[in-house]
Write a protein that holds these residues in place. Structure first.
Motif, PDB file in Angstrom:
ATOM      1  N   SER A 187       0.797  -1.225   0.000  1.00  0.00           N
ATOM      2  CA  SER A 187       0.000   0.000   0.000  1.00  0.00           C
ATOM      3  C   SER A 187       0.831   1.276   0.000  1.00  0.00           C
ATOM      4  O   SER A 187       0.283   2.368  -0.188  1.00  0.00           O
ATOM      5  CB  SER A 187      -0.920   0.014   1.228  1.00  0.00           C
ATOM      6  OG  SER A 187      -0.154  -0.051   2.427  1.00  0.00           O
ATOM      7  N   ARG A 188       2.146   1.140   0.193  1.00  0.00           N
ATOM      8  CA  ARG A 188       2.956   2.346   0.295  1.00  0.00           C
ATOM      9  C   ARG A 188       4.387   2.068  -0.117  1.00  0.00           C
ATOM     10  O   ARG A 188       4.913   0.989   0.124  1.00  0.00           O
ATOM     11  CB  ARG A 188       2.926   2.873   1.731  1.00  0.00           C
ATOM     12  CG  ARG A 188       3.703   4.153   1.973  1.00  0.00           C
ATOM     13  CD  ARG A 188       3.433   4.695   3.377  1.00  0.00           C
ATOM     14  NE  ARG A 188       3.956   3.832   4.419  1.00  0.00           N
ATOM     15  CZ  ARG A 188       5.190   3.951   4.935  1.00  0.00           C
ATOM     16  NH1 ARG A 188       6.009   4.874   4.488  1.00  0.00           N
ATOM     17  NH2 ARG A 188       5.583   3.132   5.896  1.00  0.00           N
ATOM     18  N   ALA A 189       4.996   3.055  -0.762  1.00  0.00           N
ATOM     19  CA  ALA A 189       6.422   2.991  -1.084  1.00  0.00           C
ATOM     20  C   ALA A 189       7.090   4.251  -0.560  1.00  0.00           C
ATOM     21  O   ALA A 189       6.533   5.346  -0.632  1.00  0.00           O
ATOM     22  CB  ALA A 189       6.640   2.869  -2.587  1.00  0.00           C
ATOM     23  N   GLU A 190       8.257   4.081  -0.021  1.00  0.00           N
ATOM     24  CA  GLU A 190       9.033   5.213   0.470  1.00  0.00           C
ATOM     25  C   GLU A 190      10.318   5.302  -0.341  1.00  0.00           C
ATOM     26  O   GLU A 190      11.027   4.312  -0.504  1.00  0.00           O
ATOM     27  CB  GLU A 190       9.357   5.015   1.948  1.00  0.00           C
ATOM     28  CG  GLU A 190      10.172   6.130   2.573  1.00  0.00           C
ATOM     29  CD  GLU A 190      10.495   5.842   4.025  1.00  0.00           C
ATOM     30  OE1 GLU A 190      11.621   5.372   4.305  1.00  0.00           O
ATOM     31  OE2 GLU A 190       9.607   6.066   4.879  1.00  0.00           O
ATOM     32  N   GLU A 191      10.615   6.489  -0.863  1.00  0.00           N
ATOM     33  CA  GLU A 191      11.820   6.670  -1.656  1.00  0.00           C
ATOM     34  C   GLU A 191      12.638   7.829  -1.095  1.00  0.00           C
ATOM     35  O   GLU A 191      12.090   8.884  -0.761  1.00  0.00           O
ATOM     36  CB  GLU A 191      11.481   6.939  -3.125  1.00  0.00           C
ATOM     37  CG  GLU A 191      10.835   5.751  -3.805  1.00  0.00           C
ATOM     38  CD  GLU A 191      10.802   5.866  -5.308  1.00  0.00           C
ATOM     39  OE1 GLU A 191      10.527   4.854  -5.963  1.00  0.00           O
ATOM     40  OE2 GLU A 191      11.070   6.973  -5.835  1.00  0.00           O
ATOM     41  N   ARG A 192      13.943   7.620  -1.043  1.00  0.00           N
ATOM     42  CA  ARG A 192      14.855   8.651  -0.552  1.00  0.00           C
ATOM     43  C   ARG A 192      15.930   8.893  -1.606  1.00  0.00           C
ATOM     44  O   ARG A 192      16.923   8.163  -1.674  1.00  0.00           O
ATOM     45  CB  ARG A 192      15.494   8.218   0.772  1.00  0.00           C
ATOM     46  CG  ARG A 192      14.488   7.985   1.894  1.00  0.00           C
ATOM     47  CD  ARG A 192      15.178   7.667   3.199  1.00  0.00           C
ATOM     48  NE  ARG A 192      14.217   7.441   4.269  1.00  0.00           N
ATOM     49  CZ  ARG A 192      14.556   7.240   5.540  1.00  0.00           C
ATOM     50  NH1 ARG A 192      15.829   7.227   5.889  1.00  0.00           N
ATOM     51  NH2 ARG A 192      13.629   7.050   6.455  1.00  0.00           N
ATOM     52  N   PRO A 193      15.760   9.930  -2.434  1.00  0.00           N
ATOM     53  CA  PRO A 193      16.761  10.226  -3.462  1.00  0.00           C
ATOM     54  C   PRO A 193      17.874  11.115  -2.910  1.00  0.00           C
ATOM     55  O   PRO A 193      17.648  11.958  -2.033  1.00  0.00           O
ATOM     56  CB  PRO A 193      15.949  10.969  -4.523  1.00  0.00           C
ATOM     57  CG  PRO A 193      14.850  11.635  -3.742  1.00  0.00           C
ATOM     58  CD  PRO A 193      14.549  10.748  -2.569  1.00  0.00           C
ATOM     59  N   MET A 215      22.046   9.784  -9.547  1.00  0.00           N
ATOM     60  CA  MET A 215      21.053   9.881  -8.493  1.00  0.00           C
ATOM     61  C   MET A 215      20.893   8.499  -7.875  1.00  0.00           C
ATOM     62  O   MET A 215      20.713   7.515  -8.589  1.00  0.00           O
ATOM     63  CB  MET A 215      19.700  10.369  -9.013  1.00  0.00           C
ATOM     64  CG  MET A 215      18.629  10.420  -7.919  1.00  0.00           C
ATOM     65  SD  MET A 215      16.988  10.913  -8.488  1.00  0.00           S
ATOM     66  CE  MET A 215      17.252  12.673  -8.692  1.00  0.00           C
ATOM     67  N   ARG A 216      20.968   8.463  -6.563  1.00  0.00           N
ATOM     68  CA  ARG A 216      20.750   7.215  -5.836  1.00  0.00           C
ATOM     69  C   ARG A 216      19.393   7.300  -5.145  1.00  0.00           C
ATOM     70  O   ARG A 216      19.100   8.285  -4.468  1.00  0.00           O
ATOM     71  CB  ARG A 216      21.851   6.995  -4.799  1.00  0.00           C
ATOM     72  CG  ARG A 216      23.245   6.942  -5.400  1.00  0.00           C
ATOM     73  CD  ARG A 216      24.289   6.609  -4.328  1.00  0.00           C
ATOM     74  NE  ARG A 216      25.629   6.723  -4.867  1.00  0.00           N
ATOM     75  CZ  ARG A 216      26.221   5.779  -5.596  1.00  0.00           C
ATOM     76  NH1 ARG A 216      25.583   4.646  -5.835  1.00  0.00           N
ATOM     77  NH2 ARG A 216      27.445   5.954  -6.073  1.00  0.00           N
ATOM     78  N   ILE A 217      18.593   6.280  -5.360  1.00  0.00           N
ATOM     79  CA  ILE A 217      17.258   6.238  -4.754  1.00  0.00           C
ATOM     80  C   ILE A 217      17.172   5.002  -3.877  1.00  0.00           C
ATOM     81  O   ILE A 217      17.355   3.879  -4.353  1.00  0.00           O
ATOM     82  CB  ILE A 217      16.155   6.196  -5.833  1.00  0.00           C
ATOM     83  CG1 ILE A 217      16.263   7.406  -6.766  1.00  0.00           C
ATOM     84  CG2 ILE A 217      14.770   6.156  -5.178  1.00  0.00           C
ATOM     85  CD1 ILE A 217      15.337   7.341  -7.963  1.00  0.00           C
ATOM     86  N   ARG A 218      16.885   5.209  -2.607  1.00  0.00           N
ATOM     87  CA  ARG A 218      16.673   4.095  -1.679  1.00  0.00           C
ATOM     88  C   ARG A 218      15.169   3.911  -1.536  1.00  0.00           C
ATOM     89  O   ARG A 218      14.477   4.754  -0.977  1.00  0.00           O
ATOM     90  CB  ARG A 218      17.303   4.398  -0.321  1.00  0.00           C
ATOM     91  CG  ARG A 218      17.060   3.307   0.707  1.00  0.00           C
ATOM     92  CD  ARG A 218      17.767   3.607   2.008  1.00  0.00           C
ATOM     93  NE  ARG A 218      19.211   3.445   1.852  1.00  0.00           N
ATOM     94  CZ  ARG A 218      20.072   3.496   2.874  1.00  0.00           C
ATOM     95  NH1 ARG A 218      19.629   3.734   4.096  1.00  0.00           N
ATOM     96  NH2 ARG A 218      21.361   3.331   2.664  1.00  0.00           N
ATOM     97  N   ARG A 219      14.676   2.805  -2.076  1.00  0.00           N
ATOM     98  CA  ARG A 219      13.228   2.558  -2.103  1.00  0.00           C
ATOM     99  C   ARG A 219      12.877   1.378  -1.211  1.00  0.00           C
ATOM    100  O   ARG A 219      13.570   0.366  -1.202  1.00  0.00           O
ATOM    101  CB  ARG A 219      12.780   2.248  -3.529  1.00  0.00           C
ATOM    102  CG  ARG A 219      11.270   2.028  -3.668  1.00  0.00           C
ATOM    103  CD  ARG A 219      10.948   1.319  -4.964  1.00  0.00           C
ATOM    104  NE  ARG A 219      11.391  -0.068  -4.943  1.00  0.00           N
ATOM    105  CZ  ARG A 219      11.628  -0.803  -6.032  1.00  0.00           C
ATOM    106  NH1 ARG A 219      11.490  -0.261  -7.225  1.00  0.00           N
ATOM    107  NH2 ARG A 219      12.017  -2.067  -5.931  1.00  0.00           N
ATOM    108  N   THR A 220      11.753   1.526  -0.493  1.00  0.00           N
ATOM    109  CA  THR A 220      11.238   0.420   0.317  1.00  0.00           C
ATOM    110  C   THR A 220       9.728   0.321   0.128  1.00  0.00           C
ATOM    111  O   THR A 220       9.033   1.336   0.184  1.00  0.00           O
ATOM    112  CB  THR A 220      11.557   0.624   1.811  1.00  0.00           C
ATOM    113  OG1 THR A 220      12.973   0.791   1.974  1.00  0.00           O
ATOM    114  CG2 THR A 220      11.096  -0.574   2.627  1.00  0.00           C
TER     115      THR A 220
END
Length: 251
Positions: A187-193, A215-220
């Motif tokens: 239901s949710r994704a979190e991204e940290r670019p 660009m580095r994206i940390r996705r969960t």
């Protein structure tokens, strides 16, 4: 106003000569020694100027061969949006289809890999717990545009048809679709670019200069009960890729 460093001033000179078509795309520039003598600067200034233009995609370096004017390459648009996740396909393939490009990928999956500390923290599991790790090289019309390393807790998918992200009946369908197959609603994704520079391995895989901007994206991904079900590290070269975030606004 602070004066520009000499290498940036010389980078502007080289850029204007490229824009003036003194050297055409794919053409090799004179050696650093030649440029330094011709323009009255040090070879160190030439080197740093060329490195800056390589990071910007104006020039390209070839090991043991020299520095060349970069061939024109349209930046690939990658969209991060809820619509891409609901499509039931890999978001990358959806993006490339929208651009009329052929999307392919090279993957490798390793099962039951002990989670390193940072991955364990992101997945809310214990360090050393087994994960399924998959590495991806995404290509558009045969040219690399994105790297990704994905981690999924083995305890979630063990014994199911979706334990291998790129194997079985739902191969390549993406995390959301695969998790739905085993009764988990994402239901949710979190991204940290964040901005970074390519290391040697990333540069080799993406066909860019070591140290080029990425660009580095940390996705969960999280299930509807708040449990992390997958985390990934995504790397895209800024010279070749444009990352766009679409944010839905409710009236």
């Amino acid at each position: 106003m602070r004066e520009q460093p000499p290498y940036l001033r010389f980078a502007d000179v080289l850029r204007k000569r490229v824009e003036g078509q003194e050297w055409m795309p794919g053409e090799r520039l004179p050696s650093r020694a030649q440029l330094a003598q011709e323009c009255g600067v040090s070879e160190g200034v030439v080197r740093r100027a060329q490195e800056a233009l390589i990071e910007q995609g104006v020039l390209t370096g070839r090991a043991g061969s020299g520095t060349y004017v970069a061939e024109y390459r349209q930046r690939v648009r990658l969209v991060r949006s809820p619509d891409r996740e609901r499509a039931g396909e890999s978001p990358f393939h959806v993006d490339m289809a929208a651009l009329g490009k052929r999307a392919t990928s090279e993957t490798r999956t390793d099962g039951m890999v002990p989670a390193p500390p940072d991955v364990a923290a992101r997945l809310d599991i214990s360090e050393g717990d087994y994960c399924v790790r998959t590495t991806y090289e995404f290509l558009a019309d045969g040219k690399p545009v994105q790297l990704m390393v994905s981690w999924e807790p083995y305890s979630i998918t063990a014994g199911s048809l979706v334990v291998l992200p790129e194997g079985g009946p739902l191969a390549g369908k993406g995390v959301v679709r695969r998790m739905a197959e085993i009764g988990i609603t994402v239901s949710r994704a979190e991204e940290r670019p964040e901005a970074g520079h390519a290391d040697a391995e990333e540069a080799n895989l993406l066909g860019i200069q070591r140290g080029a901007l990425v660009m580095r994206i940390r996705r969960t991904y999280f299930s509807d009960d708040g449990r992390p079900v997958e985390t990934a590290d995504i790397v895209v070269p800024t010279a070749h890729t444009e990352v766009v975030y679409e944010v839905p606004i409710k009236p």
